[in-house]
Design a protein around this motif. Sequence first.
Motif, PDB file in Angstrom:
ATOM      1  N   GLU B 181      13.561 -28.608  -8.362  1.00  0.00           N
ATOM      2  CA  GLU B 181      14.472 -28.118  -9.407  1.00  0.00           C
ATOM      3  C   GLU B 181      15.920 -28.533  -9.143  1.00  0.00           C
ATOM      4  O   GLU B 181      16.744 -28.493 -10.035  1.00  0.00           O
ATOM      5  N   TRP B 182      16.226 -28.953  -7.914  1.00  0.00           N
ATOM      6  CA  TRP B 182      17.592 -29.410  -7.662  1.00  0.00           C
ATOM      7  C   TRP B 182      17.907 -30.661  -8.471  1.00  0.00           C
ATOM      8  O   TRP B 182      19.052 -30.966  -8.746  1.00  0.00           O
ATOM      9  N   ARG B 183      16.875 -31.438  -8.790  1.00  0.00           N
ATOM     10  CA  ARG B 183      17.103 -32.649  -9.588  1.00  0.00           C
ATOM     11  C   ARG B 183      17.119 -32.322 -11.079  1.00  0.00           C
ATOM     12  O   ARG B 183      17.416 -33.181 -11.881  1.00  0.00           O
ATOM     13  N   GLY B 184      16.739 -31.118 -11.468  1.00  0.00           N
ATOM     14  CA  GLY B 184      16.709 -30.743 -12.884  1.00  0.00           C
ATOM     15  C   GLY B 184      15.309 -30.865 -13.432  1.00  0.00           C
ATOM     16  O   GLY B 184      14.446 -31.505 -12.834  1.00  0.00           O
ATOM     17  N   PRO B 185      15.055 -30.222 -14.595  1.00  0.00           N
ATOM     18  CA  PRO B 185      13.720 -30.221 -15.164  1.00  0.00           C
ATOM     19  C   PRO B 185      13.320 -31.617 -15.640  1.00  0.00           C
ATOM     20  O   PRO B 185      14.170 -32.461 -15.901  1.00  0.00           O
ATOM     21  N   GLU B 186      12.013 -31.832 -15.727  1.00  0.00           N
ATOM     22  CA  GLU B 186      11.496 -33.092 -16.259  1.00  0.00           C
ATOM     23  C   GLU B 186      12.027 -33.311 -17.661  1.00  0.00           C
ATOM     24  O   GLU B 186      12.293 -32.364 -18.391  1.00  0.00           O
ATOM     25  N   ASP B 187      12.109 -34.560 -18.067  1.00  0.00           N
ATOM     26  CA  ASP B 187      12.577 -34.847 -19.410  1.00  0.00           C
ATOM     27  C   ASP B 187      11.592 -34.343 -20.452  1.00  0.00           C
ATOM     28  O   ASP B 187      10.393 -34.370 -20.232  1.00  0.00           O
ATOM     29  N   LEU B 188      12.149 -33.887 -21.560  1.00  0.00           N
ATOM     30  CA  LEU B 188      11.285 -33.442 -22.650  1.00  0.00           C
ATOM     31  C   LEU B 188      10.815 -34.664 -23.424  1.00  0.00           C
ATOM     32  O   LEU B 188      11.526 -35.652 -23.530  1.00  0.00           O
TER      33      LEU B 188
END
Lengths: 255, 192
Positions: B181-188
């Motif tokens: 989660e440090w890299r951010g959520p997967e792309d939608l």
Amino acid sequence: MSLVPPRSGGPRPNVPVVLDGEEVSAYEGETILALARRVGTDIPTLCYLDGLSIHGGCRLCMVEVAGDSRLPLACATPVTAEMEIRTDTTALRNHRRRVIELLFAEGNHICATCVSSGACELQDLAATNGVDHIHYALEFPRTDVDATHPKYVLDRERCVLCTRCVRVCDEVEGAHVWDIAHRGNSSTLVAELGKPWGEASSCTWCGKCVLVCPTGALSFKGRSTGEMRHDPDVIEFLTRLRDEGEWVDRQEVSS
Amino acid sequence: MTDATDRPRLRVATAWLGGCSGCHMSFLDLDEWLFDLHERADLVFGPLTDVKTFPDDVDLTLVEGAVTNEDNLELARAIRANSRVVASFGDCAVTGNVTALRNGMGEPQAMLERVYVEHPDLAGVLPTEVVPGLLPTAQPLHETITVDVYLPGCPPSADRIRTALIALLDALSNGHPLPDEWRGPEDLTFGN
Ligand code: SF4
Ligand code: SF4
Ligand code: FES
């Protein structure tokens, strides 16, 4: 639609609803947002403001409702009996995060040089929803600042087009100075169909638009970085007293 | 690259791209905690050292500043190639921030003319020697290289830097991967 809970002695909440797995009773016609706030469940919002009409533009308040493949807006959707609502799922958290990122990407939100830094609803939304960077390419739009009004400043770089100012000026002050002009990415806040604010003769200098702005887009002239404090809650107070015909000192009400 | 657990000490670097150095000032505000940091890690590159080329085999690099000129771009690529974990350190690295204010003016030439020619107190000549060429726009670090961790703030407070460094150094010395989660959520993607 008023989201203020009915006064004691009025009808009791009797619409059964399941909110995040808990059975709760809603008032007839109450929105999902009003219910959630009444029972202490936090749903992020931006364009919604107690005391103003519902705009439903920012989409931050979206929730999941069993049997509905869309994501209804909590601020604009009345509860119905047996509705099963989820306000905090991984999918919702990701969607909200993306909405917040897009708001940052389409403006020039340079917090380091903003009058509202430290007291900004957009900044708070980013912090509470885990937005620590914007993965969309930033637009860096060229926008302008309207400092023609003697008392207030509009910095379009920071406007998130929530229309709170448009609504408060029209619905509460009755002056209707503001509108959103153009479409899509070109949308922009204009005074009197495109005049410099200082030349807008319909403006009464009441300052309500400045008080409700969630970001540093509207501010009191002369405020420097981090010095601006808004007061959006004052509108609910004003409209409630106006509705109830009571004009008493604010301190008395809150004590 | 060897596993960090094989080594007694971690190798930490900092870098100064297009920023005002305020993040490094805040780093110095760690004061006596810098001794604690030194217990665990060597500072192998950055404005606080006198090393000229980015070294090999760095565990963690804190990068201050936006990528705004050719030198920044070259250094950012060297950092990525030689660091296990890259952190965007402060708002200029995270968003472009003040360094990116020029982007709205269009081509870099417009900003240079505004500053060096239109400004009454300057000689009216554009600097051409020694200074690196400007890129068309100043960009956040993650637009140029993959970034693992984001540390916003203008500048991030020393407390925030310390909290992040402790978490990162702990993960690195235990050989733990960084939480996704440090890299951010997967792309939608559309349609699901
Ligand atoms: S100061 Fe009052 S009248 Fe003037 S634009 Fe703002 S809300 Fe409208
Ligand atoms: S100026 Fe402020 S209140 Fe008005 S639309 Fe923009 S962000 Fe909303
Ligand atoms: S708060 Fe519901 S759409 Fe903005």
